[in-house]
Scaffold this motif. Structure first.
Motif, PDB file in Angstrom:
ATOM      1  N   THR A   1      29.737  31.213  14.559  1.00 47.99           N
ATOM      2  CA  THR A   1      29.844  32.668  14.743  1.00 47.99           C
ATOM      3  C   THR A   1      29.207  33.170  16.027  1.00 47.99           C
ATOM      4  OG1 THR A   1      27.767  33.210  13.608  1.00 47.99           O
ATOM      5  CG2 THR A   1      29.736  32.907  12.234  1.00 47.99           C
ATOM      6  N   GLY A   2      28.261  32.411  16.555  1.00 53.34           N
ATOM      7  CA  GLY A   2      27.538  32.881  17.731  1.00 53.34           C
ATOM      8  C   GLY A   2      26.529  33.969  17.427  1.00 53.34           C
ATOM      9  N   CYS A   3      26.261  34.184  16.144  1.00 53.02           N
ATOM     10  CA  CYS A   3      25.345  35.272  15.736  1.00 53.02           C
ATOM     11  C   CYS A   3      24.236  34.742  14.829  1.00 53.02           C
ATOM     12  CB  CYS A   3      26.113  36.374  15.025  1.00 53.02           C
ATOM     13  SG  CYS A   3      27.316  37.221  16.064  1.00 53.02           S
ATOM     14  N   ALA A   4      23.581  33.694  15.274  1.00 53.95           N
ATOM     15  CA  ALA A   4      22.476  33.151  14.489  1.00 53.95           C
ATOM     16  C   ALA A   4      21.337  34.150  14.337  1.00 53.95           C
ATOM     17  CB  ALA A   4      21.957  31.867  15.136  1.00 53.95           C
ATOM     18  N   CYS A   5      21.285  35.126  15.242  1.00 55.44           N
ATOM     19  CA  CYS A   5      20.231  36.143  15.189  1.00 55.44           C
ATOM     20  C   CYS A   5      20.302  36.951  13.895  1.00 55.44           C
ATOM     21  CB  CYS A   5      20.323  37.069  16.391  1.00 55.44           C
ATOM     22  SG  CYS A   5      21.907  37.909  16.573  1.00 55.44           S
ATOM     23  N   CYS A   6      21.493  37.077  13.316  1.00 53.51           N
ATOM     24  CA  CYS A   6      21.627  37.813  12.054  1.00 53.51           C
ATOM     25  C   CYS A   6      20.956  37.079  10.904  1.00 53.51           C
ATOM     26  CB  CYS A   6      23.112  38.036  11.732  1.00 53.51           C
ATOM     27  SG  CYS A   6      23.973  39.071  12.936  1.00 53.51           S
ATOM     28  N   PHE A   7      20.811  35.773  11.052  1.00 53.17           N
ATOM     29  CA  PHE A   7      20.125  34.954  10.049  1.00 53.17           C
ATOM     30  C   PHE A   7      18.625  34.917  10.310  1.00 53.17           C
ATOM     31  CE2 PHE A   7      19.120  30.408   8.674  1.00 53.17           C
ATOM     32  CZ  PHE A   7      18.924  30.754   7.348  1.00 53.17           C
ATOM     33  N   SER A   8      18.254  34.708  11.583  1.00 50.87           N
ATOM     34  CA  SER A   8      16.836  34.564  11.918  1.00 50.87           C
ATOM     35  C   SER A   8      16.055  35.865  11.759  1.00 50.87           C
ATOM     36  CB  SER A   8      16.689  34.047  13.352  1.00 50.87           C
ATOM     37  OG  SER A   8      17.319  34.920  14.278  1.00 50.87           O
TER      38      SER A   8
ATOM     39  N   ARG B   1       6.801  39.380   8.487  1.00 53.77           N
ATOM     40  CA  ARG B   1       6.051  40.621   8.664  1.00 53.77           C
ATOM     41  C   ARG B   1       5.491  41.123   7.341  1.00 53.77           C
ATOM     42  NH1 ARG B   1       7.516  44.941   9.547  1.00 53.77           N
ATOM     43  NH2 ARG B   1       9.766  44.897   9.135  1.00 53.77           N
ATOM     44  N   GLN B   2       6.265  40.983   6.280  1.00 52.77           N
ATOM     45  CA  GLN B   2       5.799  41.418   4.967  1.00 52.77           C
ATOM     46  C   GLN B   2       4.637  40.561   4.483  1.00 52.77           C
ATOM     47  OE1 GLN B   2       9.272  41.304   2.464  1.00 52.77           O
ATOM     48  NE2 GLN B   2      10.242  43.062   3.456  1.00 52.77           N
ATOM     49  N   GLN B   3       4.685  39.269   4.766  1.00 53.02           N
ATOM     50  CA  GLN B   3       3.615  38.371   4.344  1.00 53.02           C
ATOM     51  C   GLN B   3       2.301  38.666   5.052  1.00 53.02           C
ATOM     52  OE1 GLN B   3       4.997  34.370   4.970  1.00 53.02           O
ATOM     53  NE2 GLN B   3       6.429  34.423   3.237  1.00 53.02           N
ATOM     54  N   TYR B   4       2.373  39.012   6.338  1.00 55.38           N
ATOM     55  CA  TYR B   4       1.167  39.195   7.147  1.00 55.38           C
ATOM     56  C   TYR B   4       0.909  40.644   7.542  1.00 55.38           C
ATOM     57  CZ  TYR B   4       1.191  34.116   7.522  1.00 55.38           C
ATOM     58  OH  TYR B   4       1.168  32.771   7.236  1.00 55.38           O
ATOM     59  N   LYS B   5       1.679  41.570   6.975  1.00 57.13           N
ATOM     60  CA  LYS B   5       1.502  42.992   7.269  1.00 57.13           C
ATOM     61  C   LYS B   5       1.563  43.283   8.767  1.00 57.13           C
ATOM     62  CE  LYS B   5       0.784  44.897   3.173  1.00 57.13           C
ATOM     63  NZ  LYS B   5       1.628  45.985   2.656  1.00 57.13           N
ATOM     64  N   LEU B   6       2.567  42.734   9.412  1.00 50.07           N
ATOM     65  CA  LEU B   6       2.758  42.940  10.845  1.00 50.07           C
ATOM     66  C   LEU B   6       3.670  44.139  11.081  1.00 50.07           C
ATOM     67  CD1 LEU B   6       3.297  39.190  11.741  1.00 50.07           C
ATOM     68  CD2 LEU B   6       1.322  40.567  12.421  1.00 50.07           C
ATOM     69  N   PRO B   7       3.449  44.869  12.143  1.00 49.06           N
ATOM     70  CA  PRO B   7       4.273  46.064  12.406  1.00 49.06           C
ATOM     71  C   PRO B   7       5.674  45.688  12.894  1.00 49.06           C
ATOM     72  CG  PRO B   7       2.736  45.718  14.203  1.00 49.06           C
ATOM     73  CD  PRO B   7       2.373  44.707  13.148  1.00 49.06           C
ATOM     74  N   GLU B   8       6.596  46.585  12.668  1.00 50.02           N
ATOM     75  CA  GLU B   8       7.973  46.396  13.126  1.00 50.02           C
ATOM     76  C   GLU B   8       8.084  46.960  14.541  1.00 50.02           C
ATOM     77  OE1 GLU B   8      12.469  46.959  11.250  1.00 50.02           O
ATOM     78  OE2 GLU B   8      10.912  48.451  10.809  1.00 50.02           O
ATOM     79  N   ASN B   9       7.716  46.140  15.520  1.00 57.50           N
ATOM     80  CA  ASN B   9       7.779  46.594  16.905  1.00 57.50           C
ATOM     81  C   ASN B   9       8.205  45.452  17.807  1.00 57.50           C
ATOM     82  OD1 ASN B   9       5.512  44.983  17.443  1.00 57.50           O
ATOM     83  ND2 ASN B   9       4.071  46.680  17.305  1.00 57.50           N
ATOM     84  N   PRO B  10       8.733  45.761  18.972  1.00 53.51           N
ATOM     85  CA  PRO B  10       8.887  47.098  19.576  1.00 53.51           C
ATOM     86  C   PRO B  10      10.035  47.903  18.983  1.00 53.51           C
ATOM     87  CG  PRO B  10       9.821  45.427  21.008  1.00 53.51           C
ATOM     88  CD  PRO B  10       9.184  44.685  19.868  1.00 53.51           C
ATOM     89  N   CYS B  11      10.837  47.268  18.132  1.00 54.52           N
ATOM     90  CA  CYS B  11      11.917  47.979  17.451  1.00 54.52           C
ATOM     91  C   CYS B  11      12.254  47.213  16.178  1.00 54.52           C
ATOM     92  CB  CYS B  11      13.146  48.121  18.361  1.00 54.52           C
ATOM     93  SG  CYS B  11      13.708  46.573  19.093  1.00 54.52           S
ATOM     94  N   GLY B  12      13.348  47.558  15.524  1.00 56.08           N
ATOM     95  CA  GLY B  12      13.714  46.911  14.277  1.00 56.08           C
ATOM     96  C   GLY B  12      13.924  45.414  14.418  1.00 56.08           C
ATOM     97  N   ASP B  13      13.714  44.685  13.339  1.00 56.11           N
ATOM     98  CA  ASP B  13      13.805  43.224  13.358  1.00 56.11           C
ATOM     99  C   ASP B  13      15.175  42.742  13.831  1.00 56.11           C
ATOM    100  OD1 ASP B  13      11.204  43.147  12.378  1.00 56.11           O
ATOM    101  OD2 ASP B  13      11.873  43.112  10.287  1.00 56.11           O
TER     102      ASP B  13
ATOM    103  N   CYS C   1      18.781  41.297  20.646  1.00 53.45           N
ATOM    104  CA  CYS C   1      18.589  41.512  22.088  1.00 53.45           C
ATOM    105  C   CYS C   1      17.735  40.429  22.735  1.00 53.45           C
ATOM    106  CB  CYS C   1      17.952  42.874  22.330  1.00 53.45           C
ATOM    107  SG  CYS C   1      18.974  44.270  21.826  1.00 53.45           S
ATOM    108  N   CYS C   2      16.746  39.907  22.005  1.00 50.10           N
ATOM    109  CA  CYS C   2      15.798  38.936  22.572  1.00 50.10           C
ATOM    110  C   CYS C   2      15.530  37.823  21.569  1.00 50.10           C
ATOM    111  CB  CYS C   2      14.495  39.610  22.975  1.00 50.10           C
ATOM    112  SG  CYS C   2      14.678  40.953  24.159  1.00 50.10           S
ATOM    113  N   GLU C   3      16.569  37.072  21.225  1.00 50.77           N
ATOM    114  CA  GLU C   3      16.437  36.033  20.196  1.00 50.77           C
ATOM    115  C   GLU C   3      15.360  35.015  20.541  1.00 50.77           C
ATOM    116  OE1 GLU C   3      17.625  33.520  16.805  1.00 50.77           O
ATOM    117  OE2 GLU C   3      17.331  35.632  17.301  1.00 50.77           O
ATOM    118  N   SER C   4      15.407  34.481  21.744  1.00 49.83           N
ATOM    119  CA  SER C   4      14.437  33.458  22.140  1.00 49.83           C
ATOM    120  C   SER C   4      13.010  34.007  22.162  1.00 49.83           C
ATOM    121  CB  SER C   4      14.797  32.889  23.518  1.00 49.83           C
ATOM    122  OG  SER C   4      16.043  32.237  23.485  1.00 49.83           O
ATOM    123  N   CYS C   5      12.841  35.204  22.686  1.00 45.64           N
ATOM    124  CA  CYS C   5      11.507  35.823  22.739  1.00 45.64           C
ATOM    125  C   CYS C   5      10.972  36.084  21.338  1.00 45.64           C
ATOM    126  CB  CYS C   5      11.555  37.132  23.530  1.00 45.64           C
ATOM    127  SG  CYS C   5      11.868  36.933  25.286  1.00 45.64           S
TER     128      CYS C   5
END
Length: 206
Positions: free
Chosen positions: A125-132, A140-152, A158-162
């Motif tokens: 599909t070329g869209c592995a980011c939808c899975f990751s 984030r839920q396990q470690y109470k991390l914020p959703e930043n700089p934008c949604g998961d 936009c920045c899969e590797s990063c």
């Protein structure tokens, strides 16, 4: 000085405790089951707010969720903080994702299986980011991390590797050896090797 205590708890409930005053020793709790077939979690509290070590060889240290969100230990674009992982993620992101997924899933899926699924989705599909991105949310839920700089989802699209590099570094900075998987970390802990403390929010990088 504040009162500290050593408590011996016998299960089913019978208990007695010895209290003493100390300014340095942490509270210790020992739980004893009267049923030899029943498992009772035991351990020594090593930090009043961060985590608790279990003597169960199949469990990693339990990180108590903070009441408020804790900042990521590194920023999204700090990929060169871990150059080897940065290169691996650039050339073979399925390996980085597989290692992350195994830890986040607490060993219920292996690195090989998760990495293979990631690679298959990427090829078909070329869209592995939808899975990751689902694993970023779970982490984030396990470690109470914020959703930043934008949604998961947007971060991974936009920045899969990063995003993968940041998640990998976060687990690594929390004391997990990413190269040996969930079972290896559990065995390492059971062998008496402790994990470093959870990275505090104040140590995060912008």
């Amino acid at each position: 000085m504040y009162p500290r205590s050593i408590s011996i708890l016998i299960y089913p409930p019978h208990s007695f405790s010895l209290s003493f005053y100390s300014s340095s020793l942490p509270s210790r709790i020992i739980m004893i089951s009267s049923n030899p077939n029943e498992h009772v979690a035991t351990g020594v509290q090593v930090n009043s707010t961060d985590h608790f070590y279990s003597n169960n060889p199949h469990e990693l240290p339990i990180h108590h969720q903070p009441k408020s969100e804790v900042a990521w230990s590194t920023g999204l674009c700090d990929c060169f903080d871990d150059v080897p992982n940065c290169c691996m993620t650039c050339w073979c992101p399925c390996v980085t994702f597989g290692r992350i997924a195994e830890i986040v899933d607490r060993g219920s899926t292996s690195c090989a299986v998760s990495g293979a699924i990631y690679a298959l989705i990427a090829v078909v599909t070329g869209c592995a980011c939808c899975f990751s991105c689902c694993y970023r949310s779970k982490m984030r839920q396990q470690y109470k991390l914020p959703e930043n700089p934008c949604g998961d989802c947007l971060v991974h699209c936009c920045c899969e590797s990063c995003a993968l590099c940041q998640e990998y570094r976060e687990l690594k900075n929390r004391g997990v050896d990413m190269t040996i998987g969930w079972q290896g970390n559990a065995e390492r802990q059971n062998g008496g090797v402790g994990f470093p403390p959870v990275v505090a929010g104040g140590m995060s990088r912008s």
